[in-house]
Motif scaffolding. Structure first.
Motif, PDB file in Angstrom:
ATOM      1  N   ALA A 166       0.615  -1.143  -0.044  1.00  0.00           N
ATOM      2  CA  ALA A 166      -0.135  -0.095   0.091  1.00  0.00           C
ATOM      3  C   ALA A 166       0.950   1.350  -0.150  1.00  0.00           C
ATOM      4  N   HIS A 167       2.153   1.073   0.408  1.00  0.00           N
ATOM      5  CA  HIS A 167       2.972   2.610   0.231  1.00  0.00           C
ATOM      6  C   HIS A 167       2.640   3.376  -0.954  1.00  0.00           C
ATOM      7  N   ILE A 168       2.555   4.607  -0.687  1.00  0.00           N
ATOM      8  CA  ILE A 168       2.175   5.419  -1.805  1.00  0.00           C
ATOM      9  C   ILE A 168       3.224   5.326  -2.994  1.00  0.00           C
ATOM     10  N   ASP A 169       4.718   5.229  -2.684  1.00  0.00           N
ATOM     11  CA  ASP A 169       5.293   4.977  -3.857  1.00  0.00           C
ATOM     12  C   ASP A 169       5.493   3.622  -4.600  1.00  0.00           C
ATOM     13  N   HIS A 170       4.459   3.096  -4.001  1.00  0.00           N
ATOM     14  CA  HIS A 170       3.971   1.717  -5.178  1.00  0.00           C
ATOM     15  C   HIS A 170       2.748   1.689  -5.607  1.00  0.00           C
ATOM     16  N   SER A 171       1.913   2.504  -4.699  1.00  0.00           N
ATOM     17  CA  SER A 171       0.437   2.295  -5.120  1.00  0.00           C
ATOM     18  C   SER A 171      -0.086   4.011  -5.656  1.00  0.00           C
ATOM     19  N   GLY A 172       0.557   4.866  -5.445  1.00  0.00           N
ATOM     20  CA  GLY A 172       0.076   6.225  -5.509  1.00  0.00           C
ATOM     21  C   GLY A 172      -0.656   6.697  -6.810  1.00  0.00           C
ATOM     22  N   LEU A 173      -0.098   6.093  -7.764  1.00  0.00           N
ATOM     23  CA  LEU A 173      -0.737   6.811  -9.240  1.00  0.00           C
ATOM     24  C   LEU A 173      -2.099   5.913  -9.756  1.00  0.00           C
ATOM     25  N   ILE A 174      -2.418   4.804  -8.954  1.00  0.00           N
ATOM     26  CA  ILE A 174      -3.681   4.334  -9.250  1.00  0.00           C
ATOM     27  C   ILE A 174      -4.678   5.165  -9.727  1.00  0.00           C
TER      28      ILE A 174
END
Ligand SMILES: [Zn+2]
Length: 451
Positions: free
Chosen positions: A62-70
């Motif tokens: 869930a960290h934003i640097d892995h999920s943040g552009l969804i």
């Protein structure tokens, strides 16, 4: 089959990889670039193809640097499913709207009139694309693709992603945790891969032992709260790190090694993430203290969870004896900036860094010794004592990364070292070649390789 490194190539943020096989396109991770002046521009041009052509996304954590552009992917036309573990989906339910809120706020203050990367409405809409999966279960996102998510031991819900497509098995380590880290389980061993992507955040460093780390943390708390009578400010990722800190504080209190003090968790997201963590005892490492024990605070001290702005503002008037945990972890946004404003120029206070500070972030500038920093466009001299406690990292260190690689029974045909700044990535690449004799490479941003 083709693989394109859309992010986390020679850096630690923006994790995203485009896989193309037989006309099918999918993403592994869809992360946001963070820190540094170029991050925003990179976020705006990241997708290497029309998002409508991407069939699905496999999300490591869930960290934003892995999920943040969804949310941006969905807003730009993506129609598929985003597969992630159940706990990851729950965390995203609070993290993506929160990220959107930050984007909207930044856009408000932006003098060039740039639109936010995405809005709260777009983030909320994107949540409908999430499909929760169980650890270890076979997932069939497409007739030609099989995958499985294994516990990566990094944060709640984090996964190593194994994908079989186009006749090859791709293993993406995701962010790997440090074995022995509390709360989360140890990373799951993986024995085989044709193509391996391994993270390298700490590929050039060893963490201190947990015992030594606890000693340092106890020293920082005693030195600041008991001897110098100041406050301790801890910038911490809301998800993972904040729960770790609460855990370590509970542990130090249980050992009677620190004085009584009040803890303020000042981040709505940290409060939500703590609640989600407590709702998943089945994912907890067995060696850990019982979770309800973290929240008791111990004799003479309490753990306060502030949610509204008024609660948060009340903390500003506390001059001593408080431990304030707030986000963002790299000090670039969120309420931590208020707490820095009220404490960073006071020599009796301390800022305790407990996580990675990416190049370009405010946290990195402070750690690197900046004499003054700007907060809300006002300069503040840095007079608080600084502590950096590396051993709390939720990332495997070099030996732990090499140890995890030691589970492979045969050399992967291709090995890419990703998710690390150049020094760390190349250092791990050399270590892999030396220890295992595998050929490994560090990809360049937006490089496409034929598999
Ligand atoms: Zn992570």
């Amino acid at each position: 089959m083709k693989l394109t490194f859309l992010g986390a190539a020679g850096e630690v943020t923006g994790s995203s990889y485009l896989v193309e096989t037989g006309g099918l396109k999918f993403l592994i991770d869809c992360g946001m670039f963070q820190g540094g002046r170029e991050a925003d521009a990179k976020n705006r041009r990241v997708f290497a193809c029309d998002p409508r052509e991407i069939a699905f996304v496999l999300l490591s954590h869930a960290h934003i640097d892995h999920s943040g552009l969804i949310p941006r992917l969905v807003a730009k036309g993506f129609r598929g499913a985003v597969y992630a573990t159940r706990a990851t989906c729950e965390l995203l339910g609070v993290m993506l709207p929160d990220s959107a809120h930050l984007q909207e706020r930044e856009a408000e203050y932006d003098r060039t009139g740039r639109a936010p990367l995405y809005t709260v409405a777009e983030a909320t809409a994107s949540l409908r694309h999430l499909v929760p999966v169980e650890y270890g279960a076979e997932v069939r996102p497409h007739a030609q693709v099989r995958c499985a998510f294994r516990d990566a031991g990094h944060i709640l819900g984090s996964a190593i992603v194994e994908v079989e497509a186009g006749g090859a098995k791709i293993v993406f380590s995701g962010d790997l945790g440090q074995p022995g880290h509390p709360i989360v389980r140890d990373p799951t061993p993986v024995a085989a891969a044709d193509v391996l992507l391994i993270e390298s955040t700490y590929g050039d460093r060893l963490h201190k032992s947990l015992t030594q780390t606890l000693d340092e943390f106890a020293f920082a708390l005693n030195d600041t709260l008991a001897s110098r009578k100041g406050n301790v400010v801890i910038p911490a990722f809301a998800v993972g790190r904040t729960q770790d800190i609460l855990y370590f504080i509970a542990e130090l209190r249980r050992q009677k090694r620190v004085p009584a003090f009040d803890v303020y968790v000042d981040s709505p997201m940290a409060v939500a993430a703590t609640r989600i963590t407590l709702a998943h005892p089945e994912l907890q490492d067995r060696e850990s203290l019982r979770m309800d024990e973290w929240l008791k605070g111990g004799p003479g001290g309490r753990v306060h969870f502030t949610e509204d702005v008024e609660d948060s503002k009340r903390i500003n008037s506390i001059r001593s004896g408080a431990v304030i945990i707030s986000a963002s972890g790299m000090c670039d946004g969120g309420r931590i900036k208020h707490h820095l404003k009220y404490n960073i120029s006071r020599p009796e206070c301390a800022i305790v860094f407990v996580g990675f500070q990416a190049a370009g972030s405010l946290g990195r500038r402070i750690v690197d010794g900046a004499k003054r920093v700007n907060l809300y466009r006002e300069p503040y001299p840095v007079r608080a004592k600084l502590f950096t406690i590396g051993g709390l990292s939720a990332h495997a260190d070099r030996d732990a990364l090499l140890g995890w690689l030691g589970n492979f029974r045969a050399a992967p045909r291709r090995c890419w070292v990703v998710h690390g700044e150049p020094l760390a990535a190349h250092s791990l690449r050399e270590a892999i070649e030396r220890r295992y004799g595998w050929r490994a490479a560090v990809p360049a941003l937006r490089q496409t390789v034929e598999l």
